[in-house]
Design an enzyme around this catalytic site. Structure first.
Site, PDB file in Angstrom:
ATOM      1  N   GLN A   5      84.945   2.693  29.459  1.00 29.71           N
ATOM      2  CA  GLN A   5      86.198   3.430  29.488  1.00 29.71           C
ATOM      3  C   GLN A   5      87.294   2.462  29.909  1.00 29.71           C
ATOM      4  O   GLN A   5      87.144   1.747  30.899  1.00 29.71           O
ATOM      5  CB  GLN A   5      86.099   4.581  30.493  1.00 29.71           C
ATOM      6  CG  GLN A   5      87.319   5.474  30.599  1.00 29.71           C
ATOM      7  CD  GLN A   5      87.183   6.462  31.752  1.00 29.71           C
ATOM      8  OE1 GLN A   5      87.427   6.102  32.914  1.00 29.71           O
ATOM      9  NE2 GLN A   5      86.764   7.683  31.451  1.00 29.71           N
ATOM     10  N   TYR A  88      97.295   8.370  34.410  1.00 24.89           N
ATOM     11  CA  TYR A  88      97.381   6.962  34.036  1.00 24.89           C
ATOM     12  C   TYR A  88      98.451   6.789  32.956  1.00 24.89           C
ATOM     13  O   TYR A  88      99.113   7.742  32.559  1.00 24.89           O
ATOM     14  CB  TYR A  88      96.019   6.438  33.598  1.00 24.89           C
ATOM     15  CG  TYR A  88      95.004   6.350  34.720  1.00 24.89           C
ATOM     16  CD1 TYR A  88      95.404   6.396  36.054  1.00 24.89           C
ATOM     17  CD2 TYR A  88      93.650   6.220  34.464  1.00 24.89           C
ATOM     18  CE1 TYR A  88      94.486   6.317  37.093  1.00 24.89           C
ATOM     19  CE2 TYR A  88      92.720   6.138  35.493  1.00 24.89           C
ATOM     20  CZ  TYR A  88      93.141   6.187  36.805  1.00 24.89           C
ATOM     21  OH  TYR A  88      92.231   6.104  37.829  1.00 24.89           O
ATOM     22  N   ARG A 136      89.997  10.309  26.490  1.00 19.87           N
ATOM     23  CA  ARG A 136      89.967  11.273  27.606  1.00 19.87           C
ATOM     24  C   ARG A 136      91.392  11.730  27.888  1.00 19.87           C
ATOM     25  O   ARG A 136      92.294  10.908  28.023  1.00 19.87           O
ATOM     26  CB  ARG A 136      89.352  10.639  28.854  1.00 19.87           C
ATOM     27  CG  ARG A 136      89.548  11.493  30.104  1.00 19.87           C
ATOM     28  CD  ARG A 136      88.674  11.054  31.267  1.00 19.87           C
ATOM     29  NE  ARG A 136      87.504  11.931  31.366  1.00 19.87           N
ATOM     30  CZ  ARG A 136      86.839  12.160  32.498  1.00 19.87           C
ATOM     31  NH1 ARG A 136      87.186  11.571  33.621  1.00 19.87           N
ATOM     32  NH2 ARG A 136      85.811  12.975  32.508  1.00 19.87           N
ATOM     33  N   ARG A 230      79.982  12.641  39.157  1.00 24.55           N
ATOM     34  CA  ARG A 230      79.598  12.721  40.562  1.00 24.55           C
ATOM     35  C   ARG A 230      78.165  13.205  40.749  1.00 24.55           C
ATOM     36  O   ARG A 230      77.442  12.733  41.631  1.00 24.55           O
ATOM     37  CB  ARG A 230      80.564  13.637  41.315  1.00 24.55           C
ATOM     38  CG  ARG A 230      81.963  13.051  41.477  1.00 24.55           C
ATOM     39  CD  ARG A 230      82.904  14.042  42.142  1.00 24.55           C
ATOM     40  NE  ARG A 230      84.229  13.498  42.346  1.00 24.55           N
ATOM     41  CZ  ARG A 230      85.180  13.480  41.403  1.00 24.55           C
ATOM     42  NH1 ARG A 230      84.933  13.969  40.205  1.00 24.55           N
ATOM     43  NH2 ARG A 230      86.374  12.958  41.652  1.00 24.55           N
TER      44      ARG A 230
END
Length: 262
Positions: A5, A88, A136, A230
């Site tokens: 990524q 971002y 994404r 996670r």
């Protein structure tokens, strides 16, 4: 298959790692001048004001993404994802909350998505057709007047003909005061809406922790892929656990040295 990524942090750059507070670094700490679509800081511990990018800055960033795609291919990666979520750089251009430009990269929807589309196109040209390219996005800023699910669907419709194979549907991360109703599977509806509205494959993420929960998302057609982050850190053997729970134990045999314990 190994994937990578890639992202540009924009106004969120020049920051300490999360386990050291995550705040912007001072010049004495090695910090640098951040850049973004407009001179609007993130806020909270990321209060550094970014410099509004020039056209030359934008072209340089696009070229850097193409260069990293080439390096990823050379390194042997077989999955590439452009990170346009979580506040971002790409996301900063997408959202009217931070993009207040008056040139061809700001203002209306078509201009705000220009950087992402104009970068995706040359990246796809150097990334082989046989290998998946994902993007994404944050499907919503969770903030009035910001980026939302309708714009996300419209964007996904335009990403598909540019060669994007999958939209990874996250949300938030854009402003420090967003009110996010986080709960198990809370982002799955975004993946479902984009999948149906844009006719493109999607990935569901966010508080997906149980095998039956993940399996149901796929079986009900809410998403084509379930991505775990996670939970895989918490439980590295999650795939083996899921195989047991879902009655697929024989399809995921462990390495020989662990077979007796399995």
């Amino acid at each position: 298959m190994a994937g990578i990524q890639v992202a540009h942090a924009g106004r969120k750059a020049s920051a300490a790692v999360p386990w050291k507070g995550g705040a912007h670094l001072s010049a004495a700490q090695g910090g640098w001048q951040t850049i973004g679509p407009s001179a609007i800081p993130f806020g909270a511990d990321l209060g550094k004001v970014p410099r509004a990018m020039t056209t030359e800055d934008i072209v340089r960033a696009q070229n850097d993404f193409v260069a990293v795609a080439k390096r990823a291919l050379t390194a042997g990666f077989e999955w590439l994802e452009l990170h346009a979520a979580h506040g971002y750089l790409f996301h900063q251009f997408l959202s009217p909350l931070t993009n207040q430009r008056t040139d061809q990269y700001g203002g209306n929807f078509e201009n705000r998505i220009r950087l992402l589309l104009d970068t995706t196109r040359p990246v796809r040209q150097v990334w082989p057709d046989k290998l998946p390219l994902a993007v994404r996005i944050s499907a919503t800023d969770w903030k009035e007047g910001g980026w939302d699910i309708d714009q996300s669907i419209a964007l996904a419709k335009l990403l598909k003909p540019e060669g994007v194979d999958l939209v990874d549907c996250s949300s938030g991360g854009f402003v420090p005061d967003a009110k996010i109703p986080a709960k198990p599977g809370y982002q799955v509806p975004f993946a479902e809406k984009i999948r149906q509205g844009a006719n493109i494959a999607t990935a569901a993420v966010g508080f997906i922790t149980e095998p039956k929960q993940a399996d149901l998302i796929f079986r009900e057609g809410q998403a084509d892929v379930v991505l775990l982050a996670r939970q895989m850190l918490v439980e590295p053997n999650w795939p083996l656990h899921a195989a047991k729970v879902l009655g697929q134990k024989d399809k995921l045999p462990p390495p020989n040295q662990y077979a007796r314990a399995w």
